[in-house]
Every structure is written in C-alpha cells, then in structure tokens.
Design an enzyme around this catalytic site. Structure first.
Site, PDB file in Angstrom:
ATOM      1  N   GLU A 444       0.821  -1.225   0.000  1.00  0.00           N
ATOM      2  CA  GLU A 444       0.000   0.000   0.000  1.00  0.00           C
ATOM      3  C   GLU A 444       0.849   1.267   0.000  1.00  0.00           C
ATOM      4  O   GLU A 444       0.470   2.278   0.598  1.00  0.00           O
ATOM      5  CB  GLU A 444      -0.945   0.033   1.212  1.00  0.00           C
ATOM      6  CG  GLU A 444      -2.199  -0.743   1.043  1.00  0.00           C
ATOM      7  CD  GLU A 444      -2.840  -0.489  -0.293  1.00  0.00           C
ATOM      8  OE1 GLU A 444      -2.850   0.655  -0.743  1.00  0.00           O
ATOM      9  OE2 GLU A 444      -3.306  -1.460  -0.900  1.00  0.00           O
TER      10      GLU A 444
HETATM   11  C1  LIG Z   1       2.593  -9.680   0.075  1.00  0.00           C
HETATM   12  C2  LIG Z   1       2.406  -8.550  -0.860  1.00  0.00           C
HETATM   13  C3  LIG Z   1       1.121  -8.194  -1.274  1.00  0.00           C
HETATM   14  C4  LIG Z   1       0.951  -7.158  -2.186  1.00  0.00           C
HETATM   15  N1  LIG Z   1      -0.307  -6.874  -2.667  1.00  0.00           N
HETATM   16  C5  LIG Z   1      -0.443  -6.005  -3.701  1.00  0.00           C
HETATM   17  C6  LIG Z   1      -1.702  -5.848  -4.368  1.00  0.00           C
HETATM   18  O1  LIG Z   1      -2.699  -6.455  -3.995  1.00  0.00           O
HETATM   19  N2  LIG Z   1      -1.766  -5.004  -5.444  1.00  0.00           N
HETATM   20  C7  LIG Z   1      -0.675  -4.313  -5.888  1.00  0.00           C
HETATM   21  O2  LIG Z   1      -0.798  -3.576  -6.856  1.00  0.00           O
HETATM   22  N3  LIG Z   1       0.527  -4.427  -5.274  1.00  0.00           N
HETATM   23  C8  LIG Z   1       0.659  -5.271  -4.202  1.00  0.00           C
HETATM   24  N4  LIG Z   1       1.879  -5.423  -3.593  1.00  0.00           N
HETATM   25  C9  LIG Z   1       3.008  -4.635  -4.054  1.00  0.00           C
HETATM   26  C10 LIG Z   1       3.438  -3.561  -3.075  1.00  0.00           C
HETATM   27  O3  LIG Z   1       2.492  -2.554  -2.981  1.00  0.00           O
HETATM   28  C11 LIG Z   1       4.821  -3.081  -3.512  1.00  0.00           C
HETATM   29  O4  LIG Z   1       5.729  -4.125  -3.228  1.00  0.00           O
HETATM   30  C12 LIG Z   1       5.239  -1.799  -2.835  1.00  0.00           C
HETATM   31  O5  LIG Z   1       4.433  -0.725  -3.264  1.00  0.00           O
HETATM   32  C13 LIG Z   1       6.713  -1.443  -3.086  1.00  0.00           C
HETATM   33  O6  LIG Z   1       7.043  -1.569  -4.437  1.00  0.00           O
HETATM   34  P1  LIG Z   1       8.348  -2.409  -4.848  1.00  0.00           P
HETATM   35  O7  LIG Z   1       8.210  -3.741  -4.211  1.00  0.00           O
HETATM   36  O8  LIG Z   1       8.497  -2.372  -6.299  1.00  0.00           O
HETATM   37  O9  LIG Z   1       9.517  -1.680  -4.131  1.00  0.00           O
HETATM   38  P2  LIG Z   1      10.335  -0.412  -4.717  1.00  0.00           P
HETATM   39  O10 LIG Z   1       9.365   0.587  -5.230  1.00  0.00           O
HETATM   40  O11 LIG Z   1      11.392  -0.891  -5.621  1.00  0.00           O
HETATM   41  O12 LIG Z   1      10.971   0.161  -3.395  1.00  0.00           O
HETATM   42  C14 LIG Z   1      12.204  -0.323  -2.825  1.00  0.00           C
HETATM   43  C15 LIG Z   1      12.666   0.660  -1.751  1.00  0.00           C
HETATM   44  O13 LIG Z   1      12.958   1.943  -2.345  1.00  0.00           O
HETATM   45  C16 LIG Z   1      12.158   2.969  -1.755  1.00  0.00           C
HETATM   46  N5  LIG Z   1      11.717   3.863  -2.823  1.00  0.00           N
HETATM   47  C17 LIG Z   1      11.238   3.516  -4.043  1.00  0.00           C
HETATM   48  N6  LIG Z   1      10.936   4.615  -4.753  1.00  0.00           N
HETATM   49  C18 LIG Z   1      11.227   5.676  -4.000  1.00  0.00           C
HETATM   50  C19 LIG Z   1      11.144   7.099  -4.184  1.00  0.00           C
HETATM   51  N7  LIG Z   1      10.668   7.638  -5.299  1.00  0.00           N
HETATM   52  N8  LIG Z   1      11.551   7.875  -3.182  1.00  0.00           N
HETATM   53  C20 LIG Z   1      12.012   7.363  -2.033  1.00  0.00           C
HETATM   54  N9  LIG Z   1      12.109   6.040  -1.791  1.00  0.00           N
HETATM   55  C21 LIG Z   1      11.726   5.204  -2.757  1.00  0.00           C
HETATM   56  C22 LIG Z   1      10.988   2.247  -1.097  1.00  0.00           C
HETATM   57  O14 LIG Z   1      10.477   2.965   0.015  1.00  0.00           O
HETATM   58  C23 LIG Z   1      11.611   0.930  -0.681  1.00  0.00           C
HETATM   59  O15 LIG Z   1      12.248   1.061   0.555  1.00  0.00           O
HETATM   60  C24 LIG Z   1       2.067  -6.437  -2.650  1.00  0.00           C
HETATM   61  C25 LIG Z   1       3.347  -6.785  -2.209  1.00  0.00           C
HETATM   62  C26 LIG Z   1       3.521  -7.827  -1.359  1.00  0.00           C
HETATM   63  C27 LIG Z   1       4.923  -8.207  -0.965  1.00  0.00           C
END
Ligand SMILES: Cc1cc2nc3c(=O)[nH]c(=O)nc-3n(C[C@H](O)[C@H](O)[C@H](O)COP(=O)(O)OP(=O)(O)OC[C@H]3O[C@@H](n4cnc5c(N)ncnc54)[C@H](O)[C@@H]3O)c2cc1C
Length: 609
Positions: A444
């Site tokens: 989220e």
């Molecule tokens: C169990 C589980 C259930 C999920 N359910 C859903 C779902 O139902 N629907 C859905 O759409 N998604 C879902 N997700 C996805 C989830 O919302 C994302 O994993 C999350 O938003 C982070 O994206 P990412 O994993 O690509 O991490 P990244 O975006 O790659 O982030 C990695 C790190 O970098 C930081 N970061 C990234 N961009 C920035 C920025 N611009 N500025 C500062 N810091 C930054 C983040 O805070 C984090 O610490 C789920 C994930 C999991 C693991």
C-alpha cells in the site's frame, strides 16, 4: 500449545464510545436509527466470529499456505467455509449502503470490527477487504450498468476483488506501469500486461474476481497522468450478471513469502491470448485519482492491521508473563534460594509490556478517532465542518498507515522478547504475528512513500491549513488540561513535543523553499515518526483524562471502591499510567529526532555504497 485469541473488549469499547465519541453520529443521517445497543451487539457478535471461526484458521493458514496448481489457486483448509459464513453474516461490506448489499454502518464501527477480524486472521481478511474496497470504487465511478452488475455481488461474497497496480518495474513508481489498454469501442478495451504481487488475484472462494487494473491507453502521457482504471473480470459478465466466457486472465504463479501465507500473492497475466476485455471506469487519464479512493481506504486498513497485531501480541505476552516462572526477584538477587517468580515481576519485562501496551492502545485510539472523523466529514451539514474533519483524516492517513504498521512490528518484537526462546519457535504464536505484520510496512505504498506524502503533500498543501488544524486541536487540549491532577506532566511534555514538531515542519519547509528536496527526503521517515509520537501521546493523554473523570465518577458513587475490588477502576487508573509512560519514556525521542533533523548532516548522500 494451542494459540489463544486475546482481545480487550473493554478497551475497544472505551476507545470507540468514550474516546472517539461515535454516538455523536446518531444525531446525523444516515445513522439516526442506529443505537449504542446495536453497536454493542455487533461488537459482541464480531468478537465471537473472530474467536470461534477466524482465529482457529490462523495457524492452519500459516502452515498450509495458499496453493497454486495449473493456474488455479486454493486457499488453505477451512477458508472457503469460513468465507461463506463470513459472507452470510453480512460482514464483508459493513460500511456500504444497504442498497449496495452493505450493512450501512459508519466507518468508526467498521474500523473496530475490522480490527477484531484482522487480529484473528490477517491473511483471511485480504479477501473481503479487497473486494469491498474495489466495489466502492465501482459504485462511485463506474457506469450504473457496471455498478448494478458488480457492487452487490462483490459486497456479498459472490465475487471477489483486487487492486492491480504493481508491475515488475512499477512498484512505488506506479506511473511507470506499462500494461496497455486499447479501445475496442463502447467503453470496452483490450488489456495486455503483466501485474505482480496481486493479493487474492486468484482464489477458490468466489465465483468470479473483479480486478481493478491500472493501464495505459495508446498515446497516453507518461507518468500517473497517463493511467486509466479498468474493470477486468476473470470471467466476462453476461447481461443478466451471470458468468460469461473466460476473460484471458491468468495467474502464472504465487509467491513464497515471509508471512500472510494464506493470502495468495499472484503474478497475473492479462491478455496472453489478446482476448482480455477491460471496461473503463470514469474517464481516461483519471485512473490514479479513482484508485486513490481505494488506496486511502486500504491505507487505513493497513494501519488497522498494525494496531490489531500490536494488541494481540501485547495481550499474548501479558498472558505468558503472568504464567512463566523464571529467576527470582531482583530484590533478592544475593540469595540463590530465593523463591522463583513469574517473569511479570521483573522490571525489564514490565517495561516491554508497557511499551507494547502504549503502542497497542494508542494506535487503536488513533485509528478509531480518525475513522469517526471520516464519518463526521461524511455526515457534516456545513462545508467548514466537512473540510476540517476531512483535513484531519487526510493528514492522519499516512501516519496511521506507517506509524501503526511500525508499531505493530515493534509490539510483536517486544512480545517475542518477552517469550524468550519460546517466542522464536513455531509452537508459540507470536513468531507468526511478527511475520504476518511486517508486510504492513511495505504494501500500500512503503512507509517511506507515506512519509514523503505526509511531508510534501498532506502537511504542505492548502498552505499548511490541515497541519494547523491538528496543532490547534492539540493546543486546545493542552490549554484545557495543563493543571490536570494526574496528567499535568504528560500535557506539558505533549505541548513541548508539539512545539518541536512545528519547528521541524518549518525547518523542512525552508529546505523545500530553497528547492533542496534531498534533505527533507533524508529525514522524511524521521518526520513521520516524530509526528506519530506526538499524535499518539495526544490520543493516550486524552484517553487518560477521560478515564480519570470516569474513575472519579465511580468513586463518587461509592468511595469504598478500590482498583482491586473494581476492574473498571483498575482499567481507568492504568489508562493514566500508560499515558504518563508514553509521555515520559517515548515522547522524549521527539527531541532526539529533531536534533538529527537539525544536524544538517548529509553523509548518507555522499557516502560510497
Ligand atoms: C505480500 C504482498 C502483497 C501485495 N499486494 C499487492 C496488491 O494487492 N496489489 C498491488 O498492486 N501491489 C501489491 N503489492 C506490491 C506492493 O504494494 C509493492 O511491493 C510496494 O508498493 C513497493 O514496491 P516495490 O516492491 O516495487 O519496491 P520499490 O518501489 O522498488 O521500493 C524499494 C525501496 O525503495 C524505496 N523507494 C522507491 N521509490 C522511492 C522514491 N521515489 N523515493 C524514495 N524512496 C523510494 C521504497 O520505500 C523501498 O524502501 C504487494 C506486495 C507484497 C509483498
């Protein structure tokens, strides 16, 4: 060892009725016909369902996990029957309109009931939680024809729902989504793309699944402005609302993961065979705005997840500490033959329990209070009132999401520590609670994304007006209670911490004015934590002041009452202790955080990694 479900219903009631003041809604439409007696009954029934149906499946769900087989996904043993029972009882759509298949309850009560269910079984709650959040977006923004087909079915458990934002290259950066939706005419689009991490993307408990998919139309601008939102059913929907042909929506696999094992986290492929139909919601290019309605609700739900885990873990560790005998009292440390004591007698164990309690009860208070503010915004009769409450909800949404999820993890950590080695092994439930709650800080929108949203948007916009409203509320409270007989010290500490928060806010704004955006982002997590501490102290101290008054009333009725003879008196006195504990032991961190923010240290930016 059978895990036990623990919940303090007295604290739930106190937070909802006495502190959040939910009964104020009974003078407003559409809640005039509702009463405290109705709500008490609902809470009682919800607690029973949580204890008897959902909680016994929590461990089963963790051990068995969701299972993928040839594109089909099966939830663990017992989940299907529990989902049916849950749906039959009308528990899915508590705060949706009765005409939409909901119960027509305010969000305040919904938050309390959701907390009970989530504490009992977080993974289970992903199915109804996502369905109802998706149905609300459809009810608000889709065509009437589509809403007529979907909303009641989703709210009553016939169909499920998901939110599909994330793609391999588009996590936090939602605007980088590449899924394409090409118009075929009449609001129908051909959707092709790959979404990952989709919770409940496939399951075996509903007849159809309605995916809300963010996708890009051909030639749309880059970034979030180019995203549109589509209803993509797993099975196409016939005119009469029955399931039609398969809609080329495939679950390629599910992830192995740390916690919430019963909630399938799916890789979803849309249009592998170029035969996936999506139905536009609202207008092209406004998808992210519509999705934000779902995300804001989901963010509060994630905060509830943190509060739920904190409360369950806290009470589980209190029960353990009251039974486990180990060592002798520190007062007898010279005597090897001194009597063995229960670990609850060790001061350090009590410190851990007290910290966990402060987070648990404080986060619950914050969530319920904000939920009732949301109801008050919705039922407001004049614009000023609506904007004021809406502003509070908007500022508090990222705080609730991030602070309460961190607090949930911290409380489960403290619970594990209190259990010693038994906490680390599977036989005792707290290790599952800890694994299950960690995701709350990530999905989220990660907690850092929440922190940036708080600092750069929620606090800054409207010329800081919503932030000033928060400050005014705290000021009013501290002015009124500065000489309180039992909480004067907490009130003073709160006032000082609030002043520091104002200074920190101004200081971050200065950087932004100088177009230095990196330094505030270096400290955005610090800022949210500081803000959260101030707000939690405010909530706990408000509760303590209320509890003091109630204790005085009990004693006025009968001065012979004592905390030993009267459990309510004991509870009210402890409210005072929790507020003072937080104000004296945790709130001082605000000053340390401020010192970090003022340091102007930028080594993290220049360091080599
Ligand atoms: C169990 C589980 C259930 C999920 N359910 C859903 C779902 O139902 N629907 C859905 O759409 N998604 C879902 N997700 C996805 C989830 O919302 C994302 O994993 C999350 O938003 C982070 O994206 P990412 O994993 O690509 O991490 P990244 O975006 O790659 O982030 C990695 C790190 O970098 C930081 N970061 C990234 N961009 C920035 C920025 N611009 N500025 C500062 N810091 C930054 C983040 O805070 C984090 O610490 C789920 C994930 C999991 C693991």
């Amino acid at each position: 060892m059978m895990a036990e479900f623990h919940v303090d219903m007295r604290d739930v009631r106190f937070a909802l009725f006495d502190h959040a003041g939910i009964e104020a809604l009974f003078s407003r439409e559409p809640y005039r016909e509702q009463s405290r007696a109705d709500y008490e009954l609902m809470l009682q029934e919800a607690e029973k369902l949580a204890r008897e149906v959902l909680f016994p499946l929590n461990e089963v769900g963790d051990r068995e996990g969701a299972r993928w087989e040839n594109g089909k996904v099966f939830l663990p043993t017992g989940f299907r029957a529990a989902f049916e029972k849950f749906a039959e009882g009308g528990w899915i759509a508590l705060n949706q309109k009765p005409d939409d298949g909901g119960m027509g309850l305010p969000y305040g009560l919904t938050a309390a009931i959701t907390e009970l269910f989530t504490a009992a079984n977080t993974a289970f709650m992903m199915a109804p939680g996502l369905a109802v959040a998706a149905s609300r977006v459809i009810a608000m923004f889709a065509t009437k024809e589509m809403a007529d087909k979907c909303v009641v079915r989703m709210n009553t458990g016939v169909w499920g729902g998901t939110m599909c934002l994330t793609e391999p290259q588009a996590g936090s950066a939602v605007g980088d989504a590449r899924t394409i939706a090409t118009p075929l005419g009449n609001g129908v689009y051909s959707v092709v793309g790959n979404k990952i991490f989709i919770s409940m993307g496939k399951q075996d408990v509903t007849e159809n699944i309605i995916h809300l998919v963010l996708a890009r139309t051909p030639g749309a601008p880059s970034g979030t402005r180019g995203l549109s939102l589509f209803i993509v059913p797993e099975y196409r929907i016939n005119e009469d609302g029955s399931n039609g042909d398969f809609n080329d929506v495939h679950c390629a696999r599910i992830e192995e993961k740390m916690g919430i094992h019963a909630s399938p986290t799916c890789v979803m492929n849309f249009g592998d065979n170029n035969d996936c139909h999506g139905y536009l919601i609202g207008e092209e290019g406004r998808g992210i705005q519509y999705m934000f309605h779902m995300m804001n609700e989901a963010r509060l739900a994630v905060g509830i997840q943190g509060a739920a885990a904190a409360n369950l873990a806290y009470l589980t560790s209190v029960a353990y500490a009251n039974e486990r005998v180990q060592g002798s009292s520190v007062r007898n440390f010279r005597d090897p033959d001194a009597p063995r004591v229960r670990i609850i007698e060790h001061p350090n164990v009590r410190t851990a329990l007290m910290e966990a309690r402060a987070y648990a009860e404080g986060c619950r208070a914050l969530v319920y209070r904000t939920a009732v503010w949301a109801d008050r915004a919705e039922t407001a009769t004049d614009d000023k009132e609506r904007q004021e409450f809406q502003g509070l909800v908007e500022v508090f949404t990222p705080i609730i999401k991030a602070y309460c999820s961190d607090a949930g993890l911290r409380a489960t950590d403290l619970a594990m520590q209190t259990h010693g080695g038994y906490g680390y092994i599977r036989e005792y439930a707290v290790e599952q609670y800890m694994r299950d709650v960690k995701i709350a800080a990530i999905y989220e929108g990660t907690n850092s994304i929440q922190a940036m949203d708080l600092l750069a948007r929620k606090v800054a916009r409207k010329n800081g007006q919503d932030f000033r409203t928060v400050v005014q509320y705290i000021d009013r409270f501290t002015r009124e209670h500065k000489d309180h007989p039992t909480q004067a010290s907490s009130v003073k500490a709160l006032d000082a911490a609030k002043n520091t928060l104002v200074q920190a806010t101004l200081s971050m704004a200065q950087y932004q004015l100088k177009a230095d955006y990196e330094y505030p982002v270096l400290h955005c997590d610090n800022y949210l934590r500081m803000f959260g501490h101030v707000v939690l102290s405010w909530m706990l101290t408000e509760q303590a002041v209320l509890a003091h008054k109630k204790a005085q009333d009990l004693l006025a009725e009968d001065p012979t009452r004592t905390p030993e003879s009267h459990p309510d008196l004991r509870y009210y006195e402890d409210k005072g202790r929790t507020a003072r504990y937080f104000a004296s032991q945790i709130l001082p961190d605000v000053q340390a955080i401020f010192a970090r923010m003022q340091s102007a240290n930028t080594d993290a930016l220049t360091a080599h990694f």
